[in-house]
Enzyme design. Structure first.
Site, mmCIF file in Angstrom:
data_model
loop_
_atom_site.group_PDB
_atom_site.id
_atom_site.type_symbol
_atom_site.label_atom_id
_atom_site.label_comp_id
_atom_site.label_asym_id
_atom_site.label_seq_id
_atom_site.Cartn_x
_atom_site.Cartn_y
_atom_site.Cartn_z
ATOM 1 C CE LYS A 91 -3.832 2.241 1.913
ATOM 2 N NZ LYS A 91 -5.231 2.624 2.413
ATOM 3 C CD GLU B 28 -8.958 5.793 -5.739
ATOM 4 O OE1 GLU B 28 -8.975 5.657 -4.255
ATOM 5 O OE2 GLU B 28 -9.746 5.214 -5.895
ATOM 6 C CG HIS C 252 -14.326 -3.800 3.716
ATOM 7 N ND1 HIS C 252 -14.936 -2.670 2.263
ATOM 8 C CD2 HIS C 252 -13.236 -3.600 3.568
ATOM 9 C CE1 HIS C 252 -14.268 -2.840 1.718
ATOM 10 N NE2 HIS C 252 -13.034 -3.323 2.041
ATOM 11 C CG HIS D 118 -12.365 -2.623 -2.596
ATOM 12 N ND1 HIS D 118 -10.576 -3.419 -2.682
ATOM 13 C CD2 HIS D 118 -12.025 -2.365 -1.974
ATOM 14 C CE1 HIS D 118 -10.578 -3.935 -1.661
ATOM 15 N NE2 HIS D 118 -11.370 -2.801 -0.306
HETATM 16 N N1 LIG Z 1 -8.866 5.376 5.673
HETATM 17 C C1 LIG Z 1 -9.119 4.135 4.262
HETATM 18 O O1 LIG Z 1 -7.688 4.435 3.579
HETATM 19 C C2 LIG Z 1 -9.869 3.077 5.353
HETATM 20 C C3 LIG Z 1 -9.092 1.867 4.436
HETATM 21 C C4 LIG Z 1 -9.982 0.898 4.506
HETATM 22 C C5 LIG Z 1 -10.889 0.787 5.369
HETATM 23 N N2 LIG Z 1 -11.373 1.924 6.077
HETATM 24 C C6 LIG Z 1 -12.989 2.334 7.021
HETATM 25 O O2 LIG Z 1 -12.406 1.326 8.475
HETATM 26 C C7 LIG Z 1 -12.829 1.226 8.969
HETATM 27 C C8 LIG Z 1 -12.971 -0.626 9.104
HETATM 28 O O3 LIG Z 1 -12.699 -0.631 9.870
HETATM 29 P P1 LIG Z 1 -12.419 -2.178 10.858
HETATM 30 O O4 LIG Z 1 -12.691 -2.934 9.884
HETATM 31 O O5 LIG Z 1 -10.839 -2.161 11.203
HETATM 32 O O6 LIG Z 1 -13.689 -2.021 12.028
HETATM 33 P P2 LIG Z 1 -14.231 -1.102 12.979
HETATM 34 O O7 LIG Z 1 -12.832 -0.468 13.215
HETATM 35 O O8 LIG Z 1 -15.468 -0.833 13.487
HETATM 36 O O9 LIG Z 1 -13.243 -2.086 13.664
HETATM 37 C C9 LIG Z 1 -14.455 -3.628 14.462
HETATM 38 C C10 LIG Z 1 -14.480 -4.049 15.852
HETATM 39 O O10 LIG Z 1 -13.472 -4.631 16.521
HETATM 40 C C11 LIG Z 1 -13.393 -3.955 17.039
HETATM 41 N N3 LIG Z 1 -11.944 -3.905 17.739
HETATM 42 C C12 LIG Z 1 -11.144 -3.257 17.385
HETATM 43 N N4 LIG Z 1 -10.248 -3.189 17.915
HETATM 44 C C13 LIG Z 1 -9.941 -4.350 19.004
HETATM 45 C C14 LIG Z 1 -9.179 -5.574 19.424
HETATM 46 N N5 LIG Z 1 -7.822 -5.370 19.412
HETATM 47 N N6 LIG Z 1 -9.658 -6.316 20.214
HETATM 48 C C15 LIG Z 1 -10.693 -6.415 20.170
HETATM 49 N N7 LIG Z 1 -11.784 -6.394 19.226
HETATM 50 C C16 LIG Z 1 -11.229 -4.747 18.521
HETATM 51 C C17 LIG Z 1 -13.912 -2.676 17.194
HETATM 52 O O11 LIG Z 1 -14.158 -1.915 17.899
HETATM 53 C C18 LIG Z 1 -14.932 -2.975 16.082
HETATM 54 O O12 LIG Z 1 -16.498 -3.912 16.735
HETATM 55 C C19 LIG Z 1 -14.115 1.335 7.979
HETATM 56 O O13 LIG Z 1 -15.182 2.667 8.369
HETATM 57 C C20 LIG Z 1 -14.092 1.735 6.425
HETATM 58 O O14 LIG Z 1 -14.170 3.021 5.650
HETATM 59 C C21 LIG Z 1 -10.380 3.231 5.280
HETATM 60 ZN ZN LIG Z 2 -10.876 -2.304 1.521
#
Ligand SMILES: NC(=O)c1ccc[n+]([C@@H]2O[C@H](COP(=O)([O-])OP(=O)(O)OC[C@H]3O[C@@H](n4cnc5c(N)ncnc54)[C@H](O)[C@@H]3O)[C@@H](O)[C@H]2O)c1
Ligand SMILES: [Zn+2]
Length: 377
Positions: free
Chosen positions: A239, A249, A277, A260
């Site tokens: 990345k 982008e 996701h 995606h």
């Molecule tokens: N900015 C970017 O380039 C980019 C890229 C990909 C995804 N995203 C965004 O990321 C989000 C998804 O992120 P995600 O998959 O991390 O989801 P999330 O942040 O919702 O975390 C998933 C779950 O895991 C829990 N959690 C987090 N860390 C934990 C740990 N160490 N132990 C136990 N539980 C834990 C959280 O509280 C949540 O319930 C989306 O909003 C997406 O749009 C952004």
């Molecule tokens: Zn993705």
């Protein structure tokens, strides 16, 4: 698959990411949280930790104890869940920052998954026209994806990530021990983004993942921390190398969207329920592999090999959707208007290309192949 070249290379735990606002370092390793409070970038800065109660309970103590006593951060809490990635949360957090006396020299510290990282990054981008932040991602997805590349933002009810900004962190500390408390399902969802990185850019990572699949997917207590670190480092390198050349982008960064277009359509057609996701990305990659093969770009054997590897990292939840529902969702996607639908296809495992002008019949065939795998019987 090609031989694993990672074995020979000592696993460096530091990656420099180039960005328009200057380079930042990404550290990956076990126990980084318990040293974070003495990070040189935090010295003499008022610090504001943004996290969820659950994550604070799991990993906050080690982090908070690492700060010098006089410099303990103010803690701002956000409930878990994508629906709190909103402007309402931004306004509340900004108000709390202002009441706590945060100025331009404030350092925000998101501790959590992609939701907390995106939200805090956006808060940092706009609070007093921009303050610094250091990300402490705690999900596999956030460590290899959300925390890297500088995209920040929040959702509107009209769509995901409709408000945002490119505001890279000053540093990222990805502590691999935090992943031990992640649910196996969330862990696998993040792993699909690592597989995506391997498929678009890194045959050696793909080889590492396929040969060590069982060990990587083993329960957290049986995981090999060094192996996990290598997977995370290699994924971040993919990345980082792409965003360094195309932060906004306009071209190459699109390669990170492999699978995606289909994934977003599935997520939206399922109203963001049923699939995480990363799971939608797994299905989307199956469609993209199929499409690569029927366009004559990728050999059928390689498409099948990668497809069965993806499925072997499951189980993936099943769902019920018709091809029409998925195609309709694809044409609603903001990035893919009917006239310029672009797809990321593979010419071999580890090499991706942006392709446009594909006949709708082939896209339909790829959607049908994906649904044949995911359909609830
Ligand atoms: N900015 C970017 O380039 C980019 C890229 C990909 C995804 N995203 C965004 O990321 C989000 C998804 O992120 P995600 O998959 O991390 O989801 P999330 O942040 O919702 O975390 C998933 C779950 O895991 C829990 N959690 C987090 N860390 C934990 C740990 N160490 N132990 C136990 N539980 C834990 C959280 O509280 C949540 O319930 C989306 O909003 C997406 O749009 C952004
Ligand atoms: Zn993705």
């Amino acid at each position: 698959l090609p031989a694993d070249s990672h074995r020979a290379r000592p696993a460096s735990s530091l990656i420099k990411v180039q960005s328009a606002s200057g380079p930042y370092s990404v550290s990956v390793g076990a126990g980084l949280l318990s040293r974070a409070g003495t990070h040189p970038l935090l010295r003499d800065r008022p610090c504001f930790l943004v996290t969820s109660p659950h994550i604070l309970g799991l990993h906050g103590e080690a982090l908070l104890k690492s700060f010098p006593r006089a410099q303990r951060p103010v803690v701002l809490l956000v409930p878990p869940g994508e629906r709190y990635k909103s402007l309402a949360t931004i306004e509340r957090l900004a108000t709390e920052l202002a009441r706590a006396g945060a100025h331009r020299d404030a350092m925000l510290i998101p501790l959590g998954g992609g939701v907390i990282t995106d939200l805090t990054g956006f808060l940092a981008a706009i609070y007093q026209r921009g303050v610094d932040y250091i990300s402490l991602p705690t999900t596999l997805l956030a460590q290899v994806d959300a925390a890297i590349g500088g995209k920040t933002g929040v959702n509107l009810s009209e769509g995901k990530n409709l408000l945002g900004s490119i505001h890279p962190p000053r540093a990222v500390l990805a502590d691999t021990t935090t992943l031990a408390t992640l649910s196996p399902r969330e862990f696998r969802a993040g792993l699909f983004e690592c597989i995506k990185c391997a498929l678009i850019r890194d045959p050696a990572l793909l080889s590492l993942l396929t040969r060590h699949r069982e060990s990587i997917l083993a329960p957290a207590s049986h995981r090999d921390p060094k192996l996990l670190e290598r997977v995370i480092l290699a994924s971040i390198r993919v990345k980082a190398s792409i965003v360094a050349r195309d932060e906004h982008e306009s071209g190459e960064r699109m390669l990170l969207n492999f699978g995606h277009t289909f994934a977003h359509a599935l997520e939206s057609a399922l109203n963001y329920r049923t699939l995480l996701h990363g799971e939608a990305v797994a299905y989307g990659m199956l469609a993209a592999l199929h499409l690569s093969a029927i366009c004559g770009l990728l050999s059928a054997d390689q498409a099948a090999e990668a497809g069965s590897f993806i499925l072997s990292c499951g189980p993936l939840p099943r769902f019920k959707l018709s091809p029409e529902e998925v195609i309709a969702a694809m044409s609603r996607d903001k990035k893919h208007t009917a006239s310029s639908q672009r797809f990321i296809l593979l010419s071999s495992l580890g090499h991706a290309h942006v392709i446009s002008g594909l006949p709708p019949s082939r896209i339909r065939a790829a959607v049908r192949a994906m649904l044949a795998t995911g359909m609830k019987s």
